[in-house]
Scaffold this motif. Structure first.
Motif, PDB file in Angstrom:
ATOM      1  N   LYS A   1       0.827  -1.204   0.000  1.00 30.27           N
ATOM      2  CA  LYS A   1       0.000   0.000   0.000  1.00 30.27           C
ATOM      3  C   LYS A   1       0.863   1.256   0.000  1.00 30.27           C
ATOM      4  O   LYS A   1       0.545   2.237  -0.682  1.00 30.27           O
ATOM      5  CB  LYS A   1      -0.922  -0.008   1.224  1.00 30.27           C
ATOM      6  CG  LYS A   1      -2.026  -1.036   1.146  1.00 30.27           C
ATOM      7  CD  LYS A   1      -2.781  -1.146   2.454  1.00 30.27           C
ATOM      8  CE  LYS A   1      -3.485   0.141   2.819  1.00 30.27           C
ATOM      9  NZ  LYS A   1      -4.288  -0.014   4.058  1.00 30.27           N
TER      10      LYS A   1
ATOM     11  N   HIS B   1       2.283   1.604  -3.506  1.00 28.47           N
ATOM     12  CA  HIS B   1       1.225   2.070  -4.403  1.00 28.47           C
ATOM     13  C   HIS B   1       0.979   3.566  -4.228  1.00 28.47           C
ATOM     14  O   HIS B   1       0.778   4.300  -5.210  1.00 28.47           O
ATOM     15  CB  HIS B   1      -0.064   1.291  -4.135  1.00 28.47           C
ATOM     16  CG  HIS B   1      -1.244   1.827  -4.887  1.00 28.47           C
ATOM     17  ND1 HIS B   1      -1.398   1.684  -6.244  1.00 28.47           N
ATOM     18  CD2 HIS B   1      -2.336   2.535  -4.464  1.00 28.47           C
ATOM     19  CE1 HIS B   1      -2.516   2.266  -6.632  1.00 28.47           C
ATOM     20  NE2 HIS B   1      -3.103   2.798  -5.573  1.00 28.47           N
ATOM     21  N   ASP B   2       1.017   4.017  -2.994  1.00 25.88           N
ATOM     22  CA  ASP B   2       0.838   5.441  -2.731  1.00 25.88           C
ATOM     23  C   ASP B   2       1.955   6.255  -3.354  1.00 25.88           C
ATOM     24  O   ASP B   2       1.728   7.372  -3.837  1.00 25.88           O
ATOM     25  CB  ASP B   2       0.787   5.669  -1.219  1.00 25.88           C
ATOM     26  CG  ASP B   2       0.555   7.136  -0.871  1.00 25.88           C
ATOM     27  OD1 ASP B   2      -0.578   7.614  -1.035  1.00 25.88           O
ATOM     28  OD2 ASP B   2       1.525   7.795  -0.449  1.00 25.88           O
TER      29      ASP B   2
ATOM     30  N   TRP C   1       3.850   5.440  -6.084  1.00 22.61           N
ATOM     31  CA  TRP C   1       3.883   5.468  -7.549  1.00 22.61           C
ATOM     32  C   TRP C   1       2.545   5.881  -8.176  1.00 22.61           C
ATOM     33  O   TRP C   1       2.449   6.019  -9.393  1.00 22.61           O
ATOM     34  CB  TRP C   1       4.339   4.126  -8.119  1.00 22.61           C
ATOM     35  CG  TRP C   1       3.355   2.991  -7.989  1.00 22.61           C
ATOM     36  CD1 TRP C   1       2.046   2.964  -8.369  1.00 22.61           C
ATOM     37  CD2 TRP C   1       3.625   1.685  -7.455  1.00 22.61           C
ATOM     38  NE1 TRP C   1       1.478   1.754  -8.102  1.00 22.61           N
ATOM     39  CE2 TRP C   1       2.417   0.934  -7.553  1.00 22.61           C
ATOM     40  CE3 TRP C   1       4.756   1.066  -6.929  1.00 22.61           C
ATOM     41  CZ2 TRP C   1       2.326  -0.390  -7.121  1.00 22.61           C
ATOM     42  CZ3 TRP C   1       4.662  -0.258  -6.499  1.00 22.61           C
ATOM     43  CH2 TRP C   1       3.465  -0.975  -6.593  1.00 22.61           C
ATOM     44  N   SER C   2       1.512   6.082  -7.375  1.00 23.07           N
ATOM     45  CA  SER C   2       0.197   6.383  -7.937  1.00 23.07           C
ATOM     46  C   SER C   2       0.203   7.676  -8.746  1.00 23.07           C
ATOM     47  O   SER C   2      -0.498   7.782  -9.755  1.00 23.07           O
ATOM     48  CB  SER C   2      -0.851   6.467  -6.821  1.00 23.07           C
ATOM     49  OG  SER C   2      -0.517   7.485  -5.887  1.00 23.07           O
TER      50      SER C   2
ATOM     51  N   VAL D   1       1.669   6.880 -12.206  1.00 20.25           N
ATOM     52  CA  VAL D   1       0.735   6.066 -12.982  1.00 20.25           C
ATOM     53  C   VAL D   1      -0.437   6.913 -13.469  1.00 20.25           C
ATOM     54  O   VAL D   1      -0.869   6.793 -14.621  1.00 20.25           O
ATOM     55  CB  VAL D   1       0.224   4.881 -12.130  1.00 20.25           C
ATOM     56  CG1 VAL D   1      -0.854   4.106 -12.883  1.00 20.25           C
ATOM     57  CG2 VAL D   1       1.362   3.960 -11.750  1.00 20.25           C
ATOM     58  N   CYS D   2      -0.921   7.788 -12.609  1.00 25.85           N
ATOM     59  CA  CYS D   2      -2.059   8.630 -12.976  1.00 25.85           C
ATOM     60  C   CYS D   2      -1.708   9.558 -14.137  1.00 25.85           C
ATOM     61  O   CYS D   2      -2.469   9.651 -15.110  1.00 25.85           O
ATOM     62  CB  CYS D   2      -2.509   9.437 -11.758  1.00 25.85           C
ATOM     63  SG  CYS D   2      -4.033  10.369 -12.022  1.00 25.85           S
TER      64      CYS D   2
ATOM     65  N   SER E   1      -8.126  10.833 -11.967  1.00 27.57           N
ATOM     66  CA  SER E   1      -7.723  11.083 -10.582  1.00 27.57           C
ATOM     67  C   SER E   1      -8.606  10.330  -9.597  1.00 27.57           C
ATOM     68  O   SER E   1      -8.172   9.995  -8.490  1.00 27.57           O
ATOM     69  CB  SER E   1      -7.774  12.593 -10.286  1.00 27.57           C
ATOM     70  OG  SER E   1      -9.100  13.077 -10.286  1.00 27.57           O
TER      71      SER E   1
ATOM     72  N   PHE F   1      -7.533   7.007  -8.051  1.00 26.11           N
ATOM     73  CA  PHE F   1      -6.526   7.036  -6.995  1.00 26.11           C
ATOM     74  C   PHE F   1      -7.050   7.915  -5.869  1.00 26.11           C
ATOM     75  O   PHE F   1      -7.101   9.140  -6.015  1.00 26.11           O
ATOM     76  CB  PHE F   1      -5.205   7.581  -7.526  1.00 26.11           C
ATOM     77  CG  PHE F   1      -4.679   6.844  -8.730  1.00 26.11           C
ATOM     78  CD1 PHE F   1      -3.845   5.754  -8.575  1.00 26.11           C
ATOM     79  CD2 PHE F   1      -5.050   7.232 -10.011  1.00 26.11           C
ATOM     80  CE1 PHE F   1      -3.363   5.068  -9.684  1.00 26.11           C
ATOM     81  CE2 PHE F   1      -4.584   6.554 -11.121  1.00 26.11           C
ATOM     82  CZ  PHE F   1      -3.744   5.462 -10.959  1.00 26.11           C
TER      83      PHE F   1
ATOM     84  N   LYS G   1      -5.860   9.062  -3.301  1.00 24.17           N
ATOM     85  CA  LYS G   1      -4.928  10.108  -2.878  1.00 24.17           C
ATOM     86  C   LYS G   1      -5.246  11.429  -3.568  1.00 24.17           C
ATOM     87  O   LYS G   1      -5.082  12.509  -2.980  1.00 24.17           O
ATOM     88  CB  LYS G   1      -3.503   9.651  -3.208  1.00 24.17           C
ATOM     89  CG  LYS G   1      -2.414  10.670  -2.946  1.00 24.17           C
ATOM     90  CD  LYS G   1      -1.063  10.087  -3.325  1.00 24.17           C
ATOM     91  CE  LYS G   1       0.066  11.088  -3.124  1.00 24.17           C
ATOM     92  NZ  LYS G   1       1.388  10.509  -3.492  1.00 24.17           N
ATOM     93  N   TYR G   2      -5.707  11.364  -4.817  1.00 23.27           N
ATOM     94  CA  TYR G   2      -6.005  12.564  -5.581  1.00 23.27           C
ATOM     95  C   TYR G   2      -7.506  12.815  -5.695  1.00 23.27           C
ATOM     96  O   TYR G   2      -7.953  13.963  -5.701  1.00 23.27           O
ATOM     97  CB  TYR G   2      -5.399  12.459  -6.983  1.00 23.27           C
ATOM     98  CG  TYR G   2      -3.896  12.332  -6.961  1.00 23.27           C
ATOM     99  CD1 TYR G   2      -3.095  13.437  -6.746  1.00 23.27           C
ATOM    100  CD2 TYR G   2      -3.283  11.095  -7.142  1.00 23.27           C
ATOM    101  CE1 TYR G   2      -1.717  13.326  -6.701  1.00 23.27           C
ATOM    102  CE2 TYR G   2      -1.898  10.972  -7.107  1.00 23.27           C
ATOM    103  CZ  TYR G   2      -1.130  12.085  -6.884  1.00 23.27           C
ATOM    104  OH  TYR G   2       0.237  11.966  -6.843  1.00 23.27           O
TER     105      TYR G   2
END
Length: 832
Positions: A130, A133-134, A136-137, A140-141, A306, A309, A311-312
């Motif tokens: 996790k 993933h946070d 590289w997100s 990737v986005c 976005s 993800f 996060k965004y």
């Protein structure tokens, strides 16, 4: 995330003594809050990072304190309190439509989220995954956004080119091919093409001939019918499916990136409607371009991806990092200029551009350009239609006409902005605004009626620019390349090629072309005023460049003839080897003119020059482009500071604080804050003396975004600030889920709760209050307040005097104050 990443500008340096005062007062607030003696004076800090660190640290400190306190209460038999924050829905803290965001609050939330992930990273493999993933997100986005923007651009370019040619004819053997693709098998195809038999004009399809009066009338009529049909479809799509899909979208994107919420403006229906509408609008032959709307299309892709993800998708401040990268990708695919796209996002669009966003914007623009290059929509191995392939030199004497072109570009830009804004204001305030489809049809009818007779206005605007910036070679026999070339041999030797590409006396064809170009210049310059702003997707880059290219080409031909006629003059000695071999390139003047006109309209400088040399491939022409762009900006700024996008932001009343403008007035915060002298008192909430019913009454009787929390109405000492949405969700959740919470329950924003067995259970809302709101004193100069709103992205700030709450200052109040000082209508500002 580093605190410094948030701030686009780092030059807001204030005194160390004020920073010490900030730290001291924050400590006093924590120590004295429960005792009813809070001093909330902390108006400034030494750097932006220190303010964010203090704010985030305060939130994290109280978060940890609340966890410990809650744990103690749960273990204690004497207390059965429950903090409501953990039971709130996931949407807590999100913003309503047409509201501004709180940058500091969202960044603080992201820091707490990141801190939680790092804290749990050692708990197992899944937590490490996790965390990765946070990390590289974001990459990737932006990769997905770049790929999507490139695909959309490729489809739009192919569709627009095919439908533009459909107005004049169709490929008999394969209707899905445009004119150029249909004629690839022949050796010659131009605007007066008589060699490509595969391409059938509409008069031929209806049984007529390719030439003649009857053929001209039929083709003219069908040209207008197709144009009106395309424009009608574009207007209907916008009206029915997505009203936000009209215009270029760049003013709204700038406003959104500054922290304004416009729900639906970057949605999937807007993306689809904008893409189809762009193809139809460009195909209608209107004086507009699809390059500007590409920024809106790419931003729609950024907004949609976005949400994949959290996060965004759940943090508006973080989402703007993706939108900034998407804006760069939009310009990248519009002009085939990845570097120029990044600089355009930095210089013109983005309000918040940390270094991390710079890298991701570059990666996003690169991905978009790579995908578009793979699609190859124009079939010429270039990303744009008008790539320049010559490498002719330029001379120092030519800087004089380049400066002249820059002056004319600045004058045109200033004239266009004033005229277009005046027309848009008239449309907005008159009955004309009630009939947008009729306006589109009238503008299309006039454009098609006047465009067809002139071969240069009949062309697709991108093809016109390609012709104007091109060089006349041996294969060109158009009017624009009709020169009286004297050569004795038709053999392909060096002398022959040199004669065919050098400057010489113009023939009758060039005179005719100059007259047609002059008419095209007047027509394009005027009709674009009425076209930009109608309710279909419409960009301004290409029409402005076309006007500048026409102007530049005409000046270039004039300079060329002056040099040829005076080749013996010592001033032109280095420009001519002999009377027959002078080296002046009118296409270069067209390129410089395009940059000057576009710079005069948009007031871009650095990004414009980079876009132009990437657009044309003319790296050696950077100095002429810089000279013309800078001159254009100077002249334009002398006649009016605003570019076209800033002018439309002001016209529409968007709450946008331009960081490029200076505030030079001497007013104080007390002059601007609310409440004013005759206004009702400020709506506040006390920390431990109001019931649930009283708090709900305050919310129902007002429409404020949030409420200051004070110790008591007698002392007025500031404790913190609570948002309406958080407060409403917390109370609703508590009434539904917590036992003993009723309308008579006392609401506590402190850790110290007075318990009485005979009273209803108290409601503890400690976690939803911001204990470290940004405050200023009533004597703070408005110059400093404006800088704080610009560089910290504030939504509001509280005004105190010796720790006592006096009032509140919102972004809308600041904008209204600026408008009032500039003799504008303060009520034109939209929402808060």
């Amino acid at each position: 995330m580093e605190g410094g990443d948030y701030f686009r500008e780092t030059d807001l340096l204030l005194s160390e003594s004020m920073a010490d005062s900030m730290n001291r007062n924050s400590s006093n607030m924590r120590r004295e809050g429960a005792n009813g003696n809070v001093d909330g004076r902390h108006s400034a800090v030494s750097t932006d990072d220190e303010l964010l660190d203090i704010r985030t640290g305060a939130l994290e400190h109280w978060h940890d304190s609340d966890e410990e306190e809650t744990s103690k209460n749960l273990n204690s038999s004497s207390s059965n309190l429950m903090d409501t924050l953990d039971d709130l829905p996931p949407g807590i803290g999100q913003y309503e439509d047409f509201h501004t965001i709180d940058w500091l609050r969202d960044i603080a939330r992201d820091r707490m989220r990141h801190r939680h992930i790092i804290k749990n990273k050692q708990d197992g493999i899944w937590e490490k995954v996790k965390s990765a993933h946070d990390a590289w997100s974001g990459w990737v986005c932006v990769l997905l956004v770049g790929v999507a923007a490139g695909l959309c651009a490729g489809i739009i370019d192919i569709g627009a080119t095919w439908m533009s040619d459909l107005k004049e004819g169709i490929c008999a053997e394969a209707f899905w091919l445009n004119r150029e693709q249909c004629c690839w098998s022949v050796s010659k195809a131009d605007i007066d093409d008589d060699y490509c038999l595969q391409w059938k004009t509409w008069s031929e399809i209806f049984g007529g001939s390719r030439s003649g009066a009857g053929s001209y009338v039929v083709t003219y009529f069908l040209y207008m019918v197709w144009a009106i049909l395309f424009a009608l479809l574009a207007a209907l799509f916008v009206r029915v499916f997505a009203p936000y899909a009209c215009g270029s979208g760049i003013p709204e994107i700038k406003t959104i990136l500054s922290g304004f919420i416009i729900r639906g403006y970057l949605g999937k229906w807007t993306l689809l409607t904008k893409s189809v509408g762009m193809m139809l609008a460009v195909s209608a032959g209107l004086s507009l371009g699809k390059e500007g709307p590409f920024v809106h299309v790419a931003s729609c892709c950024g907004n949609i991806f976005s949400y994949l993800f959290p996060k965004y998708g759940t943090n508006e401040a973080k989402k703007r990092e993706i939108l900034s990268a998407a804006s760069a990708a939009g310009v990248s695919v519009a002009f085939g200029a990845p570097i120029g796209g990044v600089l355009f996002s930095l210089e013109e669009v983005s309000y918040y551009f940390p270094l991390k966003t710079l890298w991701r914007s570059f990666f996003c623009a690169l991905a978009a350009a790579f995908v578009l290059r793979s699609i190859n929509p124009f079939g010429n191995d270039h990303l744009v239609m008008f790539y320049v392939e010559y490498n002719e030199p330029w001379y120092i004497q030519e800087l004089i006409p380049f400066v002249l072109i820059g002056v004319l570009g600045g004058l045109y830009g200033s004239f266009f902005i004033k005229a277009n804004i005046a027309w848009c204001r008239y449309r907005k305030n008159s009955r004309l605004g009630n009939y947008p489809i009729i306006e589109v049809l009238v503008v299309t009818f006039v454009t098609a009626l006047l465009s067809y007779p002139n071969q240069y206005t009949r062309l697709n605007t991108s093809e016109l620019i390609r012709m104007l910036v091109g060089r006349c070679g041996p294969e060109d026999d158009t009017d624009l390349c009709d020169y009286k070339r004297n050569y004795s041999s038709h053999q392909m030797n060096e002398t022959y090629l040199k004669s065919m590409t050098s400057s010489t006396v113009i023939g009758d064809g060039v005179y005719k072309a100059l007259w047609m170009l002059a008419l095209a210049l007047v027509f394009k310059g005027i009709i674009t005023i009425f076209t930009f702003g109608i309710k279909i997707p419409s960009g301004l880059f290409i029409p402005s460049m076309a006007v500048g290219a026409i102007m530049g080409r005409m000046i270039g031909i004039g300079v060329e003839q002056i040099v040829v006629a005076n080749h013996d003059n010592p001033f032109f000695e280095n420009m001519c080897e002999s009377k027959q071999f002078c080296r002046i390139t009118p296409g270069l003047y067209a390129m410089v003119g395009a940059a000057a006109a576009l710079g005069g309209v948009t007031r871009m400088t650095v990004s414009l020059v980079v876009i132009m040399f990437e657009l044309t491939g003319g790296l050696q022409y950077i100095v002429p482009l810089m000279v013309a762009s800078m001159t254009s900006k100077w002249v334009g700024d002398a006649l009016g500071k605003e570019g076209i996008y800033d002018a439309h932001i002001q016209l529409n009343g968007y709450p946008y604080l331009d960081s490029k403008e200076e505030f030079t007035h001497t007013t104080l915060a007390s002059d601007v804050m609310r409440p004013r002298r005759n206004d009702p008192p400020l709506s506040v909430i006390t920390q431990d003396s109001m019931t649930v019913e009283e708090v709900e009454h305050v919310m129902k009787s007002t429409s404020h975004n949030g409420f200051p929390v004070i110790v008591s109405r007698e002392s007025q000492y500031l404790v913190g600030f609570v948002l309406r949405r958080d407060l409403n969700l917390a109370i609703s959740n508590a009434l539904k889920l917590q036992d003993g919470i009723v309308y008579n329950s006392i609401v506590y924003f402190t850790n110290h709760v007075t318990e009485n067995p005979n009273d209803p259970a108290p409601l503890k809302l400690r976690k939803i209050i911001d204990m470290a709101p940004v405050t200023i004193t009533d004597q703070t100069p408005m110059e400093m307040v404006v800088e704080m709103f610009r560089k910290l992205g504030l939504r509001q700030t509280l005004v105190t005097h010796k720790g006592r709450l006096l009032g509140i200052l919102t972004k809308k109040d600041v904008l209204r104050h600026i408008a009032h000082l500039e003799n504008q209508d303060p009520e034109s500002i939209l929402f808060n």
